[in-house]
Design a protein around this motif. Structure first.
Motif, PDB file in Angstrom:
ATOM      1  N   VAL A 253      64.894  75.969  62.765  1.00  0.00           N
ATOM      2  CA  VAL A 253      63.698  76.319  63.539  1.00  0.00           C
ATOM      3  C   VAL A 253      63.261  77.748  63.194  1.00  0.00           C
ATOM      4  O   VAL A 253      62.064  78.025  63.049  1.00  0.00           O
ATOM      5  N   VAL A 262      56.523  73.021  58.925  1.00  0.00           N
ATOM      6  CA  VAL A 262      57.308  71.985  59.599  1.00  0.00           C
ATOM      7  C   VAL A 262      58.416  71.561  58.639  1.00  0.00           C
ATOM      8  O   VAL A 262      58.173  71.384  57.445  1.00  0.00           O
ATOM      9  N   ALA A 336      51.487  73.337  65.244  1.00  0.00           N
ATOM     10  CA  ALA A 336      52.819  72.799  64.968  1.00  0.00           C
ATOM     11  C   ALA A 336      53.775  73.665  64.167  1.00  0.00           C
ATOM     12  O   ALA A 336      54.889  73.238  63.920  1.00  0.00           O
ATOM     13  N   THR A 339      58.082  73.652  63.889  1.00  0.00           N
ATOM     14  CA  THR A 339      58.653  72.381  64.326  1.00  0.00           C
ATOM     15  C   THR A 339      59.721  71.913  63.343  1.00  0.00           C
ATOM     16  O   THR A 339      59.544  72.000  62.132  1.00  0.00           O
ATOM     17  N   ASP A 346      61.732  63.756  66.991  1.00  0.00           N
ATOM     18  CA  ASP A 346      62.362  64.837  67.753  1.00  0.00           C
ATOM     19  C   ASP A 346      63.885  64.698  67.673  1.00  0.00           C
ATOM     20  O   ASP A 346      64.423  63.621  67.978  1.00  0.00           O
TER      21      ASP A 346
END
Length: 360
Positions: A253, A262, A336, A339, A346
């Motif tokens: 992250v 992402v 986003a 992410t 998720d």
């Protein structure tokens, strides 16, 4: 009540967590937290970078404290206690230097020790520091430090390194990059993600280790490091990197957030590691296969203290020896960036926590 606070604002450090605390401090420092003068790279990466005549001086510091990072009850003698603490403290800091793509050169040690501590602890600590520096294989030295007294053991290490050319930074991952993780030592086949967390669980359970379990205890008490990983990653064309010390998910992250991308982690790349960890979960009391698998995933994704390099490479790059492909980097829509997904979804489906946070 300060204007910045509301009745619902966090009031304790535990409620804030590490990242929010660092954000507050950075705001309080104001312009002093920015680059300038000899400072080329400051707060926000694995290490700071200073301009030097020979190129770039890379510097980092970290602290380990009793009952937060280690417990005296894990060890049979004061000497073995000191040896493990010395070893861990050095490796933890060298990992940050390696993650910048730099060559470690020296460490400084600051010790806070209780006056009643057994003198054998000091001998063990010195041996642990020496062993970790020697095992790193670089031309490393102890440059000095400080010694003080306090109610419990606390060890701070400042590590220095040199980077004559490019650096690995967190903010440079690019769409279409391949995400990969390096090994824990030269010649290792792949990364031992989750091993240190499994070792910690064994220690906390007070279990006598079997032959099969000893490598996991060693990963926690005497971690190893490949000091060439960052340099080799740069040579292979790596765009970005950081060390995995607070858990694979949490640190991924951080990489995604710093780079504004992402990242999609592929579970298939991790399944062999999960399979290896499952028997330890069973030994620790997991009654069903599903529970053992969930525990293994938890160690791997959020356990921390792996001290390996996580890096993004161009899609066409040949990964360096010992590096394992973990996933891909994608461009992010405005809402986003930062992410991290697991197989496009998720990660919460297989994981309850997000990684190590020392204040929580």
């Amino acid at each position: 009540m300060p204007a910045s606070q509301t009745p619902d604002s966090p009031r304790t450090l535990a409620e804030l967590g590490e990242d929010a605390i660092l954000d507050r401090l950075t705001r309080a420092f104001g312009p002093l937290a920015g680059t300038g003068g000899a400072l080329m790279l400051g707060i926000g990466d694995d290490a700071a970078v200073l301009r030097a005549d020979s190129g770039q001086l890379v510097i980092t510091t970290d602290t380990l404290t009793e009952d937060q990072d280690f417990r005296p009850g894990w060890f049979s003698t004061p000497e073995s206690y000191g040896e493990s603490v010395g070893h861990q403290a050095v490796v933890q800091n060298l990992s940050d230097i390696v993650a910048m793509g730099a060559h470690p050169t020296a460490v400084l040690l600051s010790l806070v020790l209780p006056p009643e501590l057994d003198a054998d602890w000091v001998d063990g600590f010195g041996a642990g520091v020496a062993a970790a520096l020697s095992a790193a294989g670089a031309d490393l030295r102890v440059a000095g430090g400080d010694l003080g007294a306090g109610p419990s053991v606390s060890v701070s290490v400042t590590a220095l390194g040199e980077a004559p050319g490019s650096l690995l930074r967190r903010d440079s991952a690019q769409p279409a990059d391949v995400l990969a993780v390096g090994p824990s030592s030269p010649g290792a086949a792949r990364s031992p993600l989750g091993s240190a967390a499994a070792g910690l669980a064994l220690l906390e359970a007070g279990m006598l280790a079997s032959e099969v379990q000893r490598p996991y205890l060693a990963a926690q008490l005497y971690p190893s490091i490949d000091v060439s990983a960052g340099v080799r990653a740069l040579a292979a064309g790596a765009h970005a990197g950081l060390d995995v010390s607070d858990g694979l998910l949490r640190d991924t992250v951080r990489l995604a957030s710093a780079s504004g991308v992402v990242i999609d982690v592929e579970s298939e790349a991790l399944r062999a590691m999960v399979t290896e960890l499952e028997p330890l979960a069973v030994a620790l009391g997991a009654q069903e296969a599903e529970a053992a698998r969930a525990q293994a995933w938890g160690w791997l994704l959020s356990g921390g203290e792996d001290y390996v390099l996580l890096a993004s490479f161009p899609a066409e790059a040949e990964l360096p020896s010992g590096f394992t492909r973990l996933g891909t980097v994608h461009g992010a829509a405005a809402e986003a960036p930062g992410t991290v997904l697991l197989d496009g979804a998720d990660p919460a489906a297989v994981l309850k926590g997000t990684g190590w946070d020392s204040l929580r």
